[in-house]
Scaffold this motif. Structure first.
Motif, short mmCIF file in Angstrom:
data_model
loop_
_atom_site.label_atom_id
_atom_site.label_comp_id
_atom_site.label_asym_id
_atom_site.label_seq_id
_atom_site.Cartn_x
_atom_site.Cartn_y
_atom_site.Cartn_z
N LEU A 121 80.81 20.98 95.10
CA LEU A 121 79.79 21.87 94.54
C LEU A 121 78.54 21.08 94.17
N GLU A 122 78.55 19.82 94.53
CA GLU A 122 77.42 18.96 94.14
C GLU A 122 76.12 19.41 94.74
N ASN A 123 76.18 19.90 95.97
CA ASN A 123 74.95 20.37 96.59
C ASN A 123 74.27 21.40 95.71
N TRP A 124 75.07 22.27 95.12
CA TRP A 124 74.51 23.34 94.29
C TRP A 124 73.88 22.77 93.02
N ALA B 263 76.71 24.19 102.74
CA ALA B 263 76.40 24.30 101.31
C ALA B 263 77.52 23.72 100.45
N PHE B 264 78.72 23.78 100.99
CA PHE B 264 79.86 23.34 100.19
C PHE B 264 80.46 22.03 100.66
N SER B 265 79.79 21.35 101.60
CA SER B 265 80.37 20.12 102.13
C SER B 265 79.60 18.90 101.67
N ARG B 266 80.35 17.82 101.51
CA ARG B 266 79.68 16.55 101.25
C ARG B 266 78.94 16.10 102.49
N ALA B 267 79.63 16.14 103.59
CA ALA B 267 79.03 15.75 104.88
C ALA B 267 79.15 16.94 105.79
N TRP B 268 78.01 17.58 106.09
CA TRP B 268 78.07 18.87 106.77
C TRP B 268 78.64 18.76 108.18
N ALA B 269 78.55 17.58 108.76
CA ALA B 269 79.01 17.46 110.15
C ALA B 269 80.52 17.32 110.24
N GLN B 270 81.15 16.99 109.13
CA GLN B 270 82.61 16.84 109.14
C GLN B 270 83.28 18.17 108.89
N ALA C 279 70.98 24.09 103.01
CA ALA C 279 71.94 25.18 103.14
C ALA C 279 72.07 25.96 101.85
N VAL C 280 72.09 25.23 100.72
CA VAL C 280 72.21 25.92 99.43
C VAL C 280 71.03 26.86 99.21
N LEU C 281 69.82 26.34 99.41
CA LEU C 281 68.64 27.18 99.22
C LEU C 281 68.64 28.35 100.19
N GLY C 282 69.07 28.04 101.42
CA GLY C 282 69.10 29.10 102.41
C GLY C 282 70.06 30.21 102.01
N VAL C 283 71.24 29.82 101.55
CA VAL C 283 72.21 30.83 101.12
C VAL C 283 71.65 31.62 99.94
N PHE C 284 71.01 30.92 99.02
CA PHE C 284 70.41 31.60 97.86
C PHE C 284 69.36 32.60 98.29
#
Lengths: 572, 369
Positions: A348-351, A332-339, A537-542
């Motif tokens: 915070l752009e994902n949000w 949710a907080f990463s630009r590239a989730w795999a890194q 991830a963002v929606l999931g966390v929400f």
């Protein structure tokens, strides 16, 4: 004794129960809600332009890929049920009967696993154990230098694993509650005669808990049969179908409704049979009856096994809660989730992207609207129905009770197919509106709502109402002034249960949605197609946040743990 | 103040007949106890009178209003009754005052009047000053008195009590018995009182109706039931008794083997089988060789003497017979096991009962009215 010459007789209408229309209305609503769609489903499965036909069944059951889907479903349900049992039963025993450290926290964590939508767990595990970019696989490759991944979650074993870690709470609850009913004196009797604590567990406790174990296994299998999200996420990329994903496929354009209807029936029959078996196991009381008089329960000391047991529990909860939640938060907080989550990767752009995106916005609004509406109407209807059956207000109230829990037999996808068939034609043209989703949710959550309401009303002695009536209060007044205040916390709990169930619902929503009537779970699914893991991830966390807030509200109101434990100082 | 007339009342649950053609009359202002073992139909009868159950047959009348019949049942809220439940059924979310005042709202009583009447009633049950408390803060005995206050304050035409004392401990129960009798004498409401405790029924009631298997076995004042039981069942249920199966000899006596007893009854047909009931406290235990006058004197041997503190419970085997009689004697014990004694039994203490106890016999229910 001479009779008085003229005795004043009451008019016939004086004896009528004025509340009768309300009860009958509630009963009629229930019957319509459940039997109407099922009736249409059965009808569609044998209908054709030429009249009654069994051709649909023939094609559906004789087609090799469809047969494969049926077989896959059986394999999935059986093995995940078994795994759920292997995880859930010892965990229940450890938390309910022993001096395991951090018991209360572990109970809460099992609860967290219980309310986690399985499809979110599946997404998280794709991020953890996908063969290419999966976090665990990368770690493994970095450490060992191997070229192949450690695990590939896109496989039947992967699917079984992910399903099991989210269905084991059903087994856990069933067994923990039963263990709570067994008094220590039965086990003490064995210890005094020389049995060691594991011998006691094996020879005394285990047989008494066996009906609950089998019943829990059946429950886990039932859940696995009905799941759509996890198979869709993990099985389809691996190239195999289950019944639920196949049903969904039937609804991709152009929809083959008759085939879907015919294919649904075997699943429906299977779940009905399993539930019947489960009822038999538990007897009429609905819980595993155990001997002894009940009473004090002492904890069993684990001694040197303590930390080993704790480690095993944490391993399970790591797989179900820590790792998936961790990766979701990270993504949710990463630009590239795999890194790795470094300072540059943090964003915070994902949000902002997710919440500013209009589709997501309307989906969130839809979800909350539907959640609140279904919870309010569902709680009211469930309470009314539980009142009618509990106080035996209409003839045939036993049938009402069975109908109220009948939807548990209907997998979400099948229910969606049935509702589609019933409400895509005049006079009830509900397809394309939020109302068809509302009906699906109301039907699906009725069993949970009804069970909770039933338990609430059983705790209110009928004499409390009779005392009001004999003093002059009519039925409705008694309901308002005496029953309702006493049932208030139970009704709130019912509301919370239904609300949580609605916001995470996927299997019915995925069939009944239209571009204007998406809900959060459907949007998450859409985002999967686009590979937008950050937004997922963002929606999931929400979604998880909403769920946990509701759970906290419910536990505060009820004063006790939903898992059956007692909060310190709670009313119990 | 109306009375209650119950005629031919019938209620079945499945194939079990809980109440079978029950007839009962409660006079205005009278307190009648429904006494019997569990399953005899007493609570079912009470709930039928309250209007919570619909009868399959028969009628319940209060005054000249027919309240219940198989065709129509007037709902409980319109029967002008009040009820005290075994569990008290106090509403936990309301204070004592709110509990007691509840029924007054439907009786058309103005608010100011309501408060006054509630206070008066709380004083009458010795709970003045407890109005602001919640039922959960009260003891069992106090809760019971709130239940009583709640029922009496509405000035009902009929008062129903369903084993209200069974949840109290023994000493409190005894105290409350007298309290309830006192309140009945003060307010004089027509009352139906269900209990399985025979002593309670005797203390509290004007008349006691003994129920068995859904019918009235006998109804009468407590003394009437105790001294003149009409069936074996009633004799055994109300107080302790000795029962002897014997045969009438047609000359004012009954015989069993070599035992002969003069009885207080009109002449019976010779060789008619009878049962003789003799209450233990009506037998006098004395040294052998006494002259009893007109009374029966039986020679026997003491089998057991149980010291009870304020009395002694003897078991005496009658010489030359298989009969063993229980005798209530005064403390301290004057005879020991093995002693030869003489039992004096007045003829009036030997009550004759029918040899067979058929609850279906129609005249078994007709006590003196």
């Amino acid at each position: 004794m001479p009779e008085p010459v003229a005795a004043a007789r009451p008019r016939r209408w004086e004896g009528w129960d004025r509340a009768a229309p309300i009860w009958l209305l509630a009963a009629a609503a229930l019957v319509g809600l459940i039997l109407l769609p099922l009736g249409w489903l059965a009808y569609m499965s044998v209908r054709s332009d030429a009249g009654f036909t069994l051709a649909h069944y023939g094609r559906v059951l004789g087609d090799p890929p469809l047969q494969k889907a049926l077989w896959n479903t059986v394999v999935l349900a059986f093995w995940s049920g078994l795994l759920a049992l292997v995880i859930g039963a010892p965990l229940a025993w450890l938390t309910a009967r022993t001096d395991l450290p951090w018991r209360r926290s572990i109970q809460h964590l099992v609860m967290a696993s219980f309310v986690t939508p399985p499809f979110l767990g599946a997404f998280a595990w794709v991020m953890l154990a996908g063969p290419n970019a999966g976090y665990l696989n990368r770690l493994y490759r970095d450490w060992t230098g191997a070229a192949d991944p450690l695990v590939n979650i896109f496989s039947m074993p992967g699917l079984i694993f992910v399903v099991a870690i989210y269905t084991f709470p059903y087994v856990y609850i069933m067994i923990a509650n039963t263990l709570g009913l067994i008094a220590s004196d039965l086990e003490d009797a064995a210890s005094i005669l020389g049995a060691g604590r594991f011998q006691v567990a094996r020879t005394i406790t285990l047989p008494m808990v066996l009906p609950a174990i089998l019943s829990g296994f059946i429950l886990a299998v039932l859940q696995a049969l009905a799941l759509f999200g996890s198979p869709a996420i993990l099985a389809l990329p691996a190239g195999f179908h289950t019944v639920t994903t196949q049903l969904w496929a039937f609804f991709q354009y152009p929809p083959r409704v008759e085939m879907a209807a015919a294919f649904s029936i075997p699943l429906l029959l299977a779940t009905a049979l399993l539930l019947l078996a489960q009822k038999r196991l538990l007897g009429r009381r609905g819980y595993a009856a155990v001997g002894g008089k009940g009473g004090q329960r002492r904890v069993i000391r684990l001694g040197r096994w303590r930390y080993l047991a704790l480690g095993a529990c944490l391993l399970v909860l790591g797989a179900a809660v820590f790792l998936p939640y961790g990766i979701l938060l990270k993504a949710a907080f990463s630009r590239a989730w795999a890194q790795p989550l470094t300072a540059e990767n943090f964003t915070l752009e994902n949000w902002s992207f997710t919440f500013l995106y209009s589709t997501t916005q309307s989906a969130i609004v839809n979800t909350i609207e539907l959640g609140v509406l279904t919870a309010c109407i569902g709680a009211a209807l469930a309470t009314l129905l539980a009142y009618v059956t509990n106080r035996r207000l209409v003839a045939g109230h036993q049938v009402l009770g069975v109908l109220a829990v009948a939807p548990v037999v209907i997998p979400g996808v099948v229910l969606a197919v049935a509702l589609f068939v019933a409400y895509t034609r005049p006079p009830f043209l509900l397809y394309g509106t939020l109302w068809i989703l509302f009906l699906a949710y109301l039907t699906k959550e009725m069993p949970v709502g009804y069970s909770q309401s039933e338990a609430t009303l059983r705790g209110i002695h009928p004499e409390l109402e009779e005392a009001g009536r004999i003093l002059g209060a009519g039925r409705f007044r008694v309901l308002r002034e005496i029953t309702a205040p006493l049932a208030r916390s139970g009704i709130i709990a019912t509301w919370c249960f239904v609300f949580i169930g609605v916001i995470r619902e996927l299997s019915a929503s995925i069939i009944l949605f239209t571009p204007n009537t998406k809900v959060m779970s459907v949007v998450i699914f859409d985002l999967k197609e686009e590979g937008q893991f950050g937004a997922i991830a963002v929606l999931g966390v929400f979604m998880l946040a909403m769920t946990f807030v509701t759970v906290v509200v419910m536990q505060t109101v009820l004063g006790r743990d939903v898992m059956g434990g007692r909060q310190a100082g709670g009313a119990g | 103040m109306p009375g209650i007339t119950i005629t031919g009342l019938t209620k079945r649950f499945g194939d079990v007949g809980a109440v079978v053609g029950l007839d009962l009359t409660v006079r205005p202002g009278e307190l009648v106890a429904l006494l019997g073992p569990s399953g005899c139909g007493k609570t079912t009868t009470l709930r039928l009178v309250a209007g919570f159950l619909t009868p399959e047959g028969g009628e319940i009348r209060v005054g000249d209003r027919v309240l219940s019949s198989a065709a129509v049942v007037v709902p409980p809220e319109r029967r002008r009754m009040a009820m005290i439940f075994q569990s008290y059924a106090l509403w936990p979310h309301m204070t004592v005052t709110q509990n007691v005042a509840y029924g007054l709202r439907f009786a058309g009583v103005a608010r100011g009047d309501r408060e006054r009447r509630v206070e008066e009633m709380l004083r009458a049950v010795q709970l003045a000053g407890y109005g602001a408390r919640y039922p959960g803060e009260l003891s069992g005995g106090q809760q019971q008195r709130v239940a009583v206050a709640r029922a009496l304050v509405v000035e009902p035409e009929i008062l129903l009590l369903d084993e209200p004392l069974s949840n109290l401990d023994a000493s409190l129960r005894e105290e409350m018995r007298f309290e309830i009798r006192r309140l009945h004498e003060r307010f004089a409401i027509t009352t139906l009182y269900v209990t399985h405790d025979q002593a309670e029924a005797m203390v509290i009631s004007d008349r006691v109706a003994v129920l068995r298997e859904g019918r009235v076995a006998q109804i009468g004042a407590p003394a009437e039931l105790f001294e003149h039981p009409r069936t074996r069942f009633v004799a055994e249920f109300v107080g302790k008794t000795n029962l002897i199966d014997a045969v009438a000899d047609g000359a004012g006596s009954v015989t069993r083997g070599t035992l002969r007893l003069r009885v207080a009854a009109e002449s019976l047909a010779p060789r008619a089988p009878v049962v003789v009931s003799i209450r233990p406290h009506q037998i006098t235990l004395g040294a052998p060789g006494r002259d009893g006058g007109d009374a029966n004197v039986l020679a026997g041997t003491v089998v057991r003497a149980s010291y009870l503190g304020d009395a002694v419970d003897y078991q005496v085997a009658i010489d030359g017979s298989d009969v063993v009689l229980r005798v209530a004697g005064a403390a301290p014990a004057r005879s020991r096991p093995g002693d030869a004694v003489a039992l004096t039994v007045p003829a009036s203490a030997c009550v004759l009962l029918p040899a067979t106890d058929d609850p279906g016999r129609s005249d078994a229910g007709r006590g003196p009215s």
